[in-house]
Design a protein around this motif. Structure first.
Motif, PDB file in Angstrom:
ATOM      1  N   ASP A  65       9.567   6.762   2.675  1.00 29.45           N
ATOM      2  CA  ASP A  65       9.985   7.506   1.487  1.00 29.45           C
ATOM      3  C   ASP A  65      10.823   8.721   1.845  1.00 29.45           C
ATOM      4  O   ASP A  65      11.527   9.258   0.983  1.00 29.45           O
ATOM      5  N   ASP A  66      10.721   9.178   3.079  1.00 31.54           N
ATOM      6  CA  ASP A  66      11.494  10.338   3.525  1.00 31.54           C
ATOM      7  C   ASP A  66      11.645  10.256   5.038  1.00 31.54           C
ATOM      8  O   ASP A  66      10.913   9.537   5.720  1.00 31.54           O
ATOM      9  N   PHE A  67      12.600  11.001   5.558  1.00 28.51           N
ATOM     10  CA  PHE A  67      12.919  10.967   6.987  1.00 28.51           C
ATOM     11  C   PHE A  67      13.234  12.389   7.429  1.00 28.51           C
ATOM     12  O   PHE A  67      14.058  13.080   6.812  1.00 28.51           O
ATOM     13  N   LEU A  97       6.255   9.526   5.224  1.00 26.75           N
ATOM     14  CA  LEU A  97       7.321  10.381   5.743  1.00 26.75           C
ATOM     15  C   LEU A  97       7.465  10.070   7.230  1.00 26.75           C
ATOM     16  O   LEU A  97       6.509  10.214   7.991  1.00 26.75           O
ATOM     17  N   LEU A  98       8.645   9.620   7.642  1.00 29.58           N
ATOM     18  CA  LEU A  98       8.879   9.267   9.047  1.00 29.58           C
ATOM     19  C   LEU A  98       9.556  10.422   9.767  1.00 29.58           C
ATOM     20  O   LEU A  98      10.522  11.005   9.250  1.00 29.58           O
ATOM     21  N   ILE A  99       9.039  10.774  10.955  1.00 32.69           N
ATOM     22  CA  ILE A  99       9.690  11.798  11.778  1.00 32.69           C
ATOM     23  C   ILE A  99      10.222  11.131  13.039  1.00 32.69           C
ATOM     24  O   ILE A  99       9.610  10.204  13.574  1.00 32.69           O
ATOM     25  N   SER A 100      11.369  11.583  13.498  1.00 34.04           N
ATOM     26  CA  SER A 100      12.014  10.920  14.630  1.00 34.04           C
ATOM     27  C   SER A 100      12.916  11.880  15.390  1.00 34.04           C
ATOM     28  O   SER A 100      13.524  12.783  14.800  1.00 34.04           O
ATOM     29  N   ALA A 101      13.008  11.648  16.697  1.00 36.07           N
ATOM     30  CA  ALA A 101      13.940  12.411  17.531  1.00 36.07           C
ATOM     31  C   ALA A 101      15.327  11.779  17.502  1.00 36.07           C
ATOM     32  O   ALA A 101      16.288  12.382  17.979  1.00 36.07           O
ATOM     33  N   ASN A 102      15.447  10.572  16.960  1.00 32.75           N
ATOM     34  CA  ASN A 102      16.726   9.847  16.915  1.00 32.75           C
ATOM     35  C   ASN A 102      17.329   9.946  15.521  1.00 32.75           C
ATOM     36  O   ASN A 102      17.074   9.108  14.649  1.00 32.75           O
ATOM     37  N   ASP A 103      18.090  10.996  15.313  1.00 27.11           N
ATOM     38  CA  ASP A 103      18.665  11.229  13.995  1.00 27.11           C
ATOM     39  C   ASP A 103      20.053  10.589  13.905  1.00 27.11           C
ATOM     40  O   ASP A 103      21.069  11.264  13.803  1.00 27.11           O
ATOM     41  N   ASN A 104      20.096   9.267  13.972  1.00 32.08           N
ATOM     42  CA  ASN A 104      21.370   8.582  13.794  1.00 32.08           C
ATOM     43  C   ASN A 104      21.289   7.658  12.589  1.00 32.08           C
ATOM     44  O   ASN A 104      20.204   7.349  12.081  1.00 32.08           O
ATOM     45  N   LEU A 112      18.505   4.195   8.516  1.00 32.01           N
ATOM     46  CA  LEU A 112      18.532   2.994   7.688  1.00 32.01           C
ATOM     47  C   LEU A 112      17.348   2.081   7.991  1.00 32.01           C
ATOM     48  O   LEU A 112      16.731   1.504   7.085  1.00 32.01           O
ATOM     49  N   ALA A 113      17.009   1.954   9.279  1.00 28.85           N
ATOM     50  CA  ALA A 113      15.865   1.118   9.663  1.00 28.85           C
ATOM     51  C   ALA A 113      14.573   1.666   9.066  1.00 28.85           C
ATOM     52  O   ALA A 113      13.705   0.905   8.622  1.00 28.85           O
ATOM     53  N   ALA A 114      14.451   2.989   9.058  1.00 30.65           N
ATOM     54  CA  ALA A 114      13.253   3.615   8.505  1.00 30.65           C
ATOM     55  C   ALA A 114      13.139   3.344   7.010  1.00 30.65           C
ATOM     56  O   ALA A 114      12.068   2.958   6.509  1.00 30.65           O
ATOM     57  N   GLN A 166       0.804  -1.217   0.000  1.00 32.32           N
ATOM     58  CA  GLN A 166       0.000   0.000   0.000  1.00 32.32           C
ATOM     59  C   GLN A 166       0.841   1.272   0.000  1.00 32.32           C
ATOM     60  O   GLN A 166       0.372   2.317  -0.419  1.00 32.32           O
ATOM     61  N   GLN A 167       2.110   1.168   0.460  1.00 32.24           N
ATOM     62  CA  GLN A 167       2.874   2.408   0.510  1.00 32.24           C
ATOM     63  C   GLN A 167       3.237   2.900  -0.881  1.00 32.24           C
ATOM     64  O   GLN A 167       3.648   4.036  -1.069  1.00 32.24           O
TER      65      GLN A 167
END
Length: 521
Positions: free
Chosen positions: A190-192, A170-177, A182-184, A163-164
């Protein structure tokens, strides 16, 4: 230009509402001035279909001798304009935001909606998935810090179902490592974007994803010559409509049209002109059909139409109107200008077990009748079976009598499909609403709930609804004050489907109620 279209449509609705509520007769001069103004504006801002209808009505009006009109006469005369002012409302891209942080949901929703997106929000995975399958958003924003890594779980689920591809994520996260990014991406993002969010950046990146989705859809699902949808898209759309029929018992109509004497056009003027006619038909139909209708090239000079929430009687009237309009379109050649017509057949789908091949065979029989009876006609293939009308209950729960009256009047004016009916009730407080026998049924409910009321406030009512075992039957819109952002956050956390801040605009409330109604239909 879109804001001017919305403004004009708002003006039409406001004028019609004034006339409807007027006790005395409506002078001819007032009707004439309104139509004259509308005629000059509609085409200027790109509402071509509305302009054409207005031009025809204006010519009729000049022949009228009646000096005073009543509301029934106004409603009949302006019927097409009333329909078009609803059908031609500007379609906004829909964004679904899934985040446990209610404060972030509120700010992001308000920011994106101020930039012409329609935004749905959820703090829970299960509710978000239900919304996704019902609405098919144009872009999804997910926070990866949902409880128990549910943000990534939702991504994995969408990827597994394919379905994606249809809705970018678009994934948002406080862990920008590196590992988290890569996991996302492995999960299907499609975006981070990392937190804290730059809202302007989010807007730009969401817009890019929405535009890419539109381009992808056009590339994969659009006929190269005519730019109408192709057969593959039509088959997919039919499957979705059958699923909706099985769930809501809401019938729809399908039609097939065929250009008349098309071989003669090719033989007389050449195949290049024939291609121009095919493109001209597709362009005309896409421009003049309603928002939500589907028009596809099915093969050669044969095209298919799909008309959601439309009975076969309504479909016939719509197709006849389109046929009459297309017959007036001139095609220019070196030899001489000419016009074309088409013949068509329409059929209503009332059984979710009916295959597309079966339906197209029925539509084709009706098309054959049109050809046999002189061409340039629309014929109907109808079944004897009829659907029962589905009841949708709408509650307005507010301690302000003016608000109750105003909202109930707005809801009564909302048109629903022939096989649906609205049961509208008003309540002056949450306690009387919850204690009412009216809600002790298994019908679908849309509930407009004021946040602040005596005896039991709106948040408490919302919490009790969400604790009810029939929770999935309720779609809830909260009415709250602009100052009470904390209440908005609480409402979202408790599972409100939407909210409107007071003082609100009537058109905005109407549009949001219509969105909720569509989700239960």
């Amino acid at each position: 230009m879109e804001k001017y279209k919305l403004k004009l449509i708002g003006n039409i609705r406001s004028q019609l509402e004034l006339w409807e509520n007027r006790k005395e007769g409506i002078p001819f001069e007032e009707v004439y001035r309104f139509l004259h103004s509308l005629k000059g504006t509609a085409r200027t801002i790109g509402l071509i279909d509305l302009g054409n209808v207005t031009e025809n009505l204006y010519e009729q009006l000049e022949k009228e001798q009646q000096q005073v009109w009543d509301w029934a006469e106004i409603h009949t005369f302006f019927h097409e304009i009333i329909t078009l002012s609803k059908d031609k409302s500007v379609e906004k891209a829909t964004i679904l935001i899934v985040d446990a942080d209610a404060a972030l949901l509120v700010s992001l929703k308000d920011f994106l909606e101020a930039r012409e997106f329609h935004v749905l929000v959820s703090t829970e995975l299960e509710k978000a998935m239900d919304t996704f399958y019902n609405v098919k958003p144009d872009c999804i924003i997910i926070d990866d810090t949902l409880k128990d890594e549910q943000g990534l779980h939702l991504l994995h689920h969408l990827k597994a179902s394919g379905q994606q591809v249809l809705s970018p994520v678009l994934l948002i996260s406080a862990n920008d490592n590196r590992e988290n990014r890569l996991a996302a991406y492995r999960a299907g993002a499609d975006d981070f974007i990392s937190k804290p969010l730059d809202l302007e950046e989010v807007f730009v990146r969401v817009t890019r994803q929405v535009e890419r989705k539109k381009q992808y859809d056009e590339l994969l699902l659009v006929d190269e010559l005519t730019q109408a949808y192709n057969r593959k898209f039509f088959q997919s759309a039919y499957s979705r409509m059958l699923s909706n029929l099985a769930r809501t018992k809401e019938s729809f109509s399908v039609g097939i049209i065929d250009l008349d004497n098309f071989k003669s056009v090719n033989d007389t003027y050449g195949h290049l002109v024939g291609d121009i006619v095919l493109k001209g038909l597709a362009g005309f139909m896409k421009k003049h059909m309603r928002a939500g209708d589907v028009f596809a090239r099915y093969g050669g000079e044969e095209f298919a139409v799909m008309l959601p929430r439309t009975s076969v009687e309504q479909a016939e009237k719509l197709m006849v109107r389109l046929l009459e309009g297309f017959k007036k379109q001139p095609f220019m050649t070196d030899i001489k200008p000419f016009t074309c017509s088409f013949s068509g057949g329409v059929v209503e789908i009332i059984n979710e077990n009916t295959t597309l091949d079966q339906i197209m065979e029925c539509a084709d029989k009706a098309l054959y009748d049109s050809k046999k009876n002189g061409k340039g006609k629309i014929s109907v293939y109808s079944f004897d079976q009829k659907l029962n009308r589905q009841k949708i209950k709408v509650a307005v729960v507010d301690d302000d009598s003016v608000v109750r009256m105003m909202l109930s009047e707005i809801i009564r004016k909302i048109e629903v499909p022939p096989n649906k009916e609205l049961d509208i009730q008003v309540f002056e407080d949450g306690q009387s609403f919850l204690q009412s026998e009216w809600i002790q049924t298994k019908d679908q409910f849309v509930i407009i709930l004021d946040g602040m009321m005596p005896k039991m406030d709106g948040l408490e009512v919302l919490q009790k609804l969400r604790n009810d075992k029939r929770d999935d039957l309720y779609k809830v819109m909260m009415l709250t004050s602009r100052k009470s952002e904390r209440d908005i956050q609480k409402a979202l956390l408790l599972g409100a489907d939407d909210y409107v801040t007071k003082p609100f605009k009537l058109l905005e409330v109407e549009a949001r109620i219509q969105h909720l109604l569509k989700r239960v239909m």
